[in-house]
Design a protein around this motif. Structure first.
Motif, PDB file in Angstrom:
ATOM      1  N   UNK A  46       0.888  -1.087  -0.052  1.00  0.00           N
ATOM      2  CA  UNK A  46      -0.154  -0.005  -0.212  1.00  0.00           C
ATOM      3  C   UNK A  46       0.801   1.642   0.061  1.00  0.00           C
ATOM      4  N   UNK A  47       1.737   1.686   0.804  1.00  0.00           N
ATOM      5  CA  UNK A  47       2.916   2.393   0.793  1.00  0.00           C
ATOM      6  C   UNK A  47       3.443   2.929  -0.685  1.00  0.00           C
ATOM      7  N   UNK A  48       4.360   1.677  -0.992  1.00  0.00           N
ATOM      8  CA  UNK A  48       4.983   1.425  -2.261  1.00  0.00           C
ATOM      9  C   UNK A  48       3.962   2.284  -3.361  1.00  0.00           C
ATOM     10  N   UNK A  49       2.839   2.112  -3.746  1.00  0.00           N
ATOM     11  CA  UNK A  49       2.369   2.128  -4.777  1.00  0.00           C
ATOM     12  C   UNK A  49       1.776   3.987  -3.922  1.00  0.00           C
ATOM     13  N   UNK A  50       1.402   4.507  -3.130  1.00  0.00           N
ATOM     14  CA  UNK A  50       1.502   5.324  -2.789  1.00  0.00           C
ATOM     15  C   UNK A  50       2.840   6.459  -3.343  1.00  0.00           C
ATOM     16  N   UNK A  51       4.309   5.479  -2.521  1.00  0.00           N
ATOM     17  CA  UNK A  51       4.980   6.784  -3.100  1.00  0.00           C
ATOM     18  C   UNK A  51       5.809   6.730  -4.670  1.00  0.00           C
ATOM     19  N   UNK A  52       5.401   5.378  -4.973  1.00  0.00           N
ATOM     20  CA  UNK A  52       4.838   4.914  -6.519  1.00  0.00           C
ATOM     21  C   UNK A  52       4.178   6.531  -7.222  1.00  0.00           C
ATOM     22  N   UNK A  53       3.332   6.475  -6.334  1.00  0.00           N
ATOM     23  CA  UNK A  53       2.506   7.978  -7.537  1.00  0.00           C
ATOM     24  C   UNK A  53       2.539   9.396  -6.428  1.00  0.00           C
TER      25      UNK A  53
ATOM     26  N   UNK B 164       5.594  10.054  -6.628  1.00  0.00           N
ATOM     27  CA  UNK B 164       6.485  10.336  -7.539  1.00  0.00           C
ATOM     28  C   UNK B 164       6.432  10.672  -8.878  1.00  0.00           C
ATOM     29  N   UNK B 165       5.397  10.179  -9.827  1.00  0.00           N
ATOM     30  CA  UNK B 165       4.079  10.439 -10.887  1.00  0.00           C
ATOM     31  C   UNK B 165       3.871  12.382 -10.378  1.00  0.00           C
ATOM     32  N   UNK B 166       4.110  12.394  -9.037  1.00  0.00           N
ATOM     33  CA  UNK B 166       2.696  13.849  -9.137  1.00  0.00           C
ATOM     34  C   UNK B 166       4.290  14.282  -8.770  1.00  0.00           C
ATOM     35  N   UNK B 167       5.666  14.163  -8.909  1.00  0.00           N
ATOM     36  CA  UNK B 167       7.118  15.324  -9.314  1.00  0.00           C
ATOM     37  C   UNK B 167       6.864  16.083  -7.503  1.00  0.00           C
ATOM     38  N   UNK B 168       6.399  14.866  -6.317  1.00  0.00           N
ATOM     39  CA  UNK B 168       5.985  15.598  -5.104  1.00  0.00           C
ATOM     40  C   UNK B 168       7.007  15.040  -4.752  1.00  0.00           C
ATOM     41  N   UNK B 169       8.079  15.349  -3.750  1.00  0.00           N
ATOM     42  CA  UNK B 169       8.678  14.727  -2.205  1.00  0.00           C
ATOM     43  C   UNK B 169       7.944  13.801  -0.913  1.00  0.00           C
ATOM     44  N   UNK B 170       8.493  13.147  -1.160  1.00  0.00           N
ATOM     45  CA  UNK B 170       8.061  11.836  -0.003  1.00  0.00           C
ATOM     46  C   UNK B 170       9.451  11.791   1.395  1.00  0.00           C
ATOM     47  N   UNK B 171       8.737  11.397   2.211  1.00  0.00           N
ATOM     48  CA  UNK B 171       9.029  11.998   3.819  1.00  0.00           C
ATOM     49  C   UNK B 171       9.363  10.519   3.801  1.00  0.00           C
ATOM     50  N   UNK B 172       9.807   9.637   4.467  1.00  0.00           N
ATOM     51  CA  UNK B 172       9.490   8.303   5.636  1.00  0.00           C
ATOM     52  C   UNK B 172      10.503   8.769   6.542  1.00  0.00           C
ATOM     53  N   UNK B 173       9.563   8.150   7.973  1.00  0.00           N
ATOM     54  CA  UNK B 173      10.133   8.646   9.231  1.00  0.00           C
ATOM     55  C   UNK B 173      10.350   6.918  10.194  1.00  0.00           C
ATOM     56  N   UNK B 174      11.686   7.091  10.301  1.00  0.00           N
ATOM     57  CA  UNK B 174      11.780   5.494  11.328  1.00  0.00           C
ATOM     58  C   UNK B 174      12.939   5.653  12.062  1.00  0.00           C
ATOM     59  N   UNK B 175      12.452   5.930  13.700  1.00  0.00           N
ATOM     60  CA  UNK B 175      13.078   6.528  14.496  1.00  0.00           C
ATOM     61  C   UNK B 175      13.946   5.659  15.011  1.00  0.00           C
ATOM     62  N   UNK B 176      14.911   4.894  14.283  1.00  0.00           N
ATOM     63  CA  UNK B 176      16.151   4.150  14.426  1.00  0.00           C
ATOM     64  C   UNK B 176      16.924   4.609  13.628  1.00  0.00           C
TER      65      UNK B 176
ATOM     66  N   UNK C 143       3.946  13.798  -0.013  1.00  0.00           N
ATOM     67  CA  UNK C 143       3.632  12.555   1.473  1.00  0.00           C
ATOM     68  C   UNK C 143       5.003  12.256   2.290  1.00  0.00           C
ATOM     69  N   UNK C 144       4.083  11.795   3.495  1.00  0.00           N
ATOM     70  CA  UNK C 144       4.776  10.986   4.506  1.00  0.00           C
ATOM     71  C   UNK C 144       4.501   9.743   5.466  1.00  0.00           C
TER      72      UNK C 144
ATOM     73  N   UNK D 178      -1.683  16.977   1.316  1.00  0.00           N
ATOM     74  CA  UNK D 178      -0.468  16.277   1.397  1.00  0.00           C
ATOM     75  C   UNK D 178      -1.754  14.949   1.719  1.00  0.00           C
ATOM     76  N   UNK D 179      -0.653  13.964   1.956  1.00  0.00           N
ATOM     77  CA  UNK D 179      -0.773  12.338   2.810  1.00  0.00           C
ATOM     78  C   UNK D 179      -0.118  11.694   3.901  1.00  0.00           C
ATOM     79  N   UNK D 180      -0.404  11.794   5.170  1.00  0.00           N
ATOM     80  CA  UNK D 180       0.512  10.391   5.222  1.00  0.00           C
ATOM     81  C   UNK D 180       0.193   9.578   5.768  1.00  0.00           C
ATOM     82  N   UNK D 181       0.774   8.356   5.817  1.00  0.00           N
ATOM     83  CA  UNK D 181       0.784   6.613   6.474  1.00  0.00           C
ATOM     84  C   UNK D 181       1.387   5.911   6.770  1.00  0.00           C
TER      85      UNK D 181
END
Length: 708
Positions: free
Chosen positions: A368-375, A377-389, A520-521, A563-566
């Motif tokens: 689900x998240x992978x599809x959202x990130x791909x979309x 990227x197609x929209x020419x927007x940046x994605x922020x992926x948070x993992x607190x480690x 996307x976050x 925007x959106x957060x997943x």
């Protein structure tokens, strides 16, 4: 013959008392003043100290007193900062010298260089004169460009009259323009050329962005920046400019709250909820709480700004103890980001064996998240992926014998860092004691060569992202990457300039930054912070999720989606996530307040922790048990004051020392203070400094701990 002049001096030692010294007016160039920084002989060496009392009497024989060696080329610290230091020393149960001296920059604690300092100050002043005034940069928001909500908030702030204490909570949605409001408010206060304003931010990484904005907003005002990341010389000169009143704007992290400011007229605490405002070594003060006390003492206003205020601040505002001002819409009119909860227990969210898109390695993110990130990227927007480690993986393991990469010195695991992160080769590193070891080629217990990683950190996610989207420009932002050639500020600049498609990072990327093209976050492994022995864990997770969600869609205009957060979670029904779905900060805080009230936890009770550290856990527990027995024998333990049994700390062993804690809790703040002062006196009588004479147990008292 005039009587001798005696000065009482405090030094940076865990000693409750000051020390008497003789003052030679001729040798030192004049009469002594309370607040003056001096050099004094102490034992077989010399120390820098501060004069707290001047008299003609000493309880000791005059011929046994030593004389003050040198006087620093500085005006004395002003009475207001000395009152603050005294309060901090008493409230946080810390010696006065230990409270004051560490706040003085190193440049002013080197008596051998004191004679050279006036030249350094003169050279810096000439340098500053030659600098051209900075032109306003993009991002400057004048009052005429504020939206209706911001203008209303500003009008309310301007009704506050000077010369009175007033605490104000400015609660606004992420991206609602809180900074523009308080800068406009400060502009009126700083029209007085002698007035000073203190701006506090929780972390060094947030300082450059706000610094640029403040310099653009106040090009004609002298501003200094105070935090541990600036050089010794720069901090020393900045502190001097602040304490002599030359600087009108003082921007800094928590240590800046203890800076002498003779003409302070207003204080702003940005992101007031942030736990970084609590000092975690030495005197364990809360910069936010000290800022409030300082404002009250000086009868000046203090503004506490946050999208997710702490429960204590929110309740004070709801009870009308603080002024309450809200900004309930984003500055440019965009809607708040859409929240998507990805239930990782649902097979439909995962990659199936037949999926072409699935990377060669086991996928570390859901389909689900992978599809959202791909979309995105197609929209020419940046994605922020948070993992607190940070690191590659939190544990290295052996499948044959269950060996795990435990730290030899701590009760934690050593984290795998791949090549290039902490040096030239891959290593195991302990994030608690700093121990670094080479990665074993085989299991130390059984010899098995097939060692595997458990879990994932930023490096592992970075590798997976690069594998899934090989054409995307990926940037990792954590303390490891920011230590290398590009510092944190340069990494953030790469994001702002659009040179990055996907950002992977820790909490460094989550708060305060005004990214303009994040569509996307994503939050990975949120559940690791959902369940904890610390009762504040849910509140901290909610704060972080709201803050990181607020990085999305900030530049969007009226009517555009924000925007959106997943969020990947196994527990989407949890209250934290359900309140986040509706961006209901007030609802979550109300829910949390009810929980705390039922459980009798802060802010409905007051707490302190007494720590003990020894070579064995048994000794530390025994030391605290003995202390509890003493408190019980003196009748201190009753229905209004509870002392729980000593237990090991959550991180029991660090750097070879075993640690335990004793929780003291009271419904009355004054009652707790009296017991802690009695405890401190009892322990000091049986200790040298903070190490017990019997058993050599190191101890410490912490007021208002932020984690249990």
């Amino acid at each position: 013959m005039p009587p001798p002049i005696i000065v009482q001096v405090v030094v940076d030692k865990p000693l409750a008392q000051g020390f008497d010294y003789l003052w030679d007016k001729e040798a030192l160039g004049g009469a002594p003043q309370v607040g003056a920084i001096v050099e004094v002989p102490f034992g077989r060496s010399s120390l820098v100290g501060l004069i707290i009392k001047v008299s003609v009497h000493s309880d000791y024989e005059l011929d046994k007193l030593k004389g003050v060696s040198k006087l620093a080329p500085l005006p004395p610290l002003d009475p207001a900062i000395l009152r603050l230091m005294n309060f901090a020393s008493q409230y946080y149960i810390h010696a006065l010298g230990e409270t004051i001296i560490p706040t003085i920059p190193q440049m002013w604690k080197k008596p051998d260089d004191w004679e050279k300092i006036p030249k350094k100050l003169a050279a810096d002043e000439e340098k500053q004169k030659k600098k051209k005034k900075l032109e306003a940069v993009e991002g400057f928001v004048d009052e005429i460009h504020l939206n209706d909500g911001q203008k209303l908030a500003l009008e309310k702030l301007r009704t506050i009259t000077s010369g009175e204490f007033k605490a104000i909570l400015l609660q606004g949605q992420t991206g609602s323009g809180k900074t523009a409001v308080f800068l406009n408010w400060l502009s009126g206060i700083l029209e007085d050329a002698s007035a000073q304003a203190l701006l506090l931010v929780p972390e060094i990484n947030l300082t450059p962005q706000l610094e640029r904005r403040v310099r653009a907003y106040f090009p004609d005002k002298k501003m200094v920046v105070l935090h541990s990341g600036v050089s010794e010389k720069v901090r020393g000169i900045a502190w001097h400019d602040a304490m002599t009143g030359k600087a009108q704007i003082i921007l800094g992290t928590r240590l800046a709250v203890l800076t002498p400011l003779p003409n302070l007229r207003a204080i702003v605490v940005d992101e007031e909820h942030d736990p970084s405002y609590k000092q975690q070594d030495g005197i364990r003060y809360s910069a936010r709480d000290l800022a409030i006390w300082r404002a009250h003492d000086l009868k000046i206003p203090i503004l506490l700004a946050s999208a997710t205020p702490s429960l204590e601040t929110w309740m004070a505002a709801r009870a009308n103890r603080y002024e309450y001002i809200r900004l309930d819409q984003r500055a440019q009119g965009a809607s708040l980001p859409r929240v998507h909860l990805i239930n990782t227990r649902d097979p439909q969210t995962q990659f199936s064996p037949g999926d072409i898109e699935k990377p060669k390695s086991k996928s570390l993110i859901t389909k689900t998240l992978a599809n959202a990130v791909s979309q995105n990227l197609e929209n020419k927007q940046q994605s922020l992926i948070l993992i607190n480690r940070r690191g590659y993986a939190p544990v290295l393991s052996c499948g044959a014998c269950s060996w795990l990469s435990r730290c030899e010195q701590c009760s934690s695991y050593m984290v795998l860092h791949k090549a290039g992160a902490l040096g030239r080769k891959s290593v195991l590193s302990c994030h608690h004691c700093g121990l670094v070891k080479s990665i074993p080629s085989h299991c130390p217990d059984c010899g098995n060569a097939d060692l595997k990683t458990l879990g994932q950190g930023t490096q592992k996610i970075e590798d997976a992202i690069e594998e899934m989207w090989p054409a995307a420009r990926v940037l990792r932002v954590d303390t490891d990457s920011s230590r290398k050639s590009k510092g944190a500020e340069e990494l953030f600049q790469e994001i702002h300039e659009g040179n990055v498609d996907i950002v992977v990072g820790t909490q460094m990327i989550a708060k305060g930054h005004d990214y303009q093209n994040i569509g996307l976050v994503a939050v990975l492994d949120a559940d690791s912070r959902l369940f904890s022995q610390d009762f504040r864990a849910a509140e901290r997770l909610f704060d972080q999720l709201v803050q990181v969600a607020g990085r999305a869609g900030r530049s969007n205009k009226d009517g555009e989606a924000g925007g959106a957060i997943y969020i990947e979670t196994q527990f989407p029904e949890s209250a934290v996530f359900q309140f986040l779905l509706h961006h209901d900060v007030d609802g979550f805080l109300s829910f949390t307040a009810n929980e705390r009230k039922e459980a009798g936890l802060p802010p409905f009770a007051y707490q302190a922790l007494i720590y003990a550290e020894a070579k064995s856990l048994d000794k530390a527990i025994q030391f605290l048990s003995s202390l509890k027995g003493y408190l019980k024998s003196r009748g201190h333990i009753n229905k209004d004051l509870r002392v729980y049994d000593p237990v090991p700390k959550a991180m029991m062993r660090v750097a070879g020392s075993e640690r335990a804690q004793l929780l003291v809790e009271s419904d009355d703040r004054k009652n707790l203070q009296e017991i802690l002062e009695a405890t401190d006196l009892y322990l000091r009588e049986r200790s040298q400094g903070r190490i017990s004479k019997e058993g050599r147990i190191r101890w410490l008292i912490e007021r208002d701990p932020i984690s249990i």
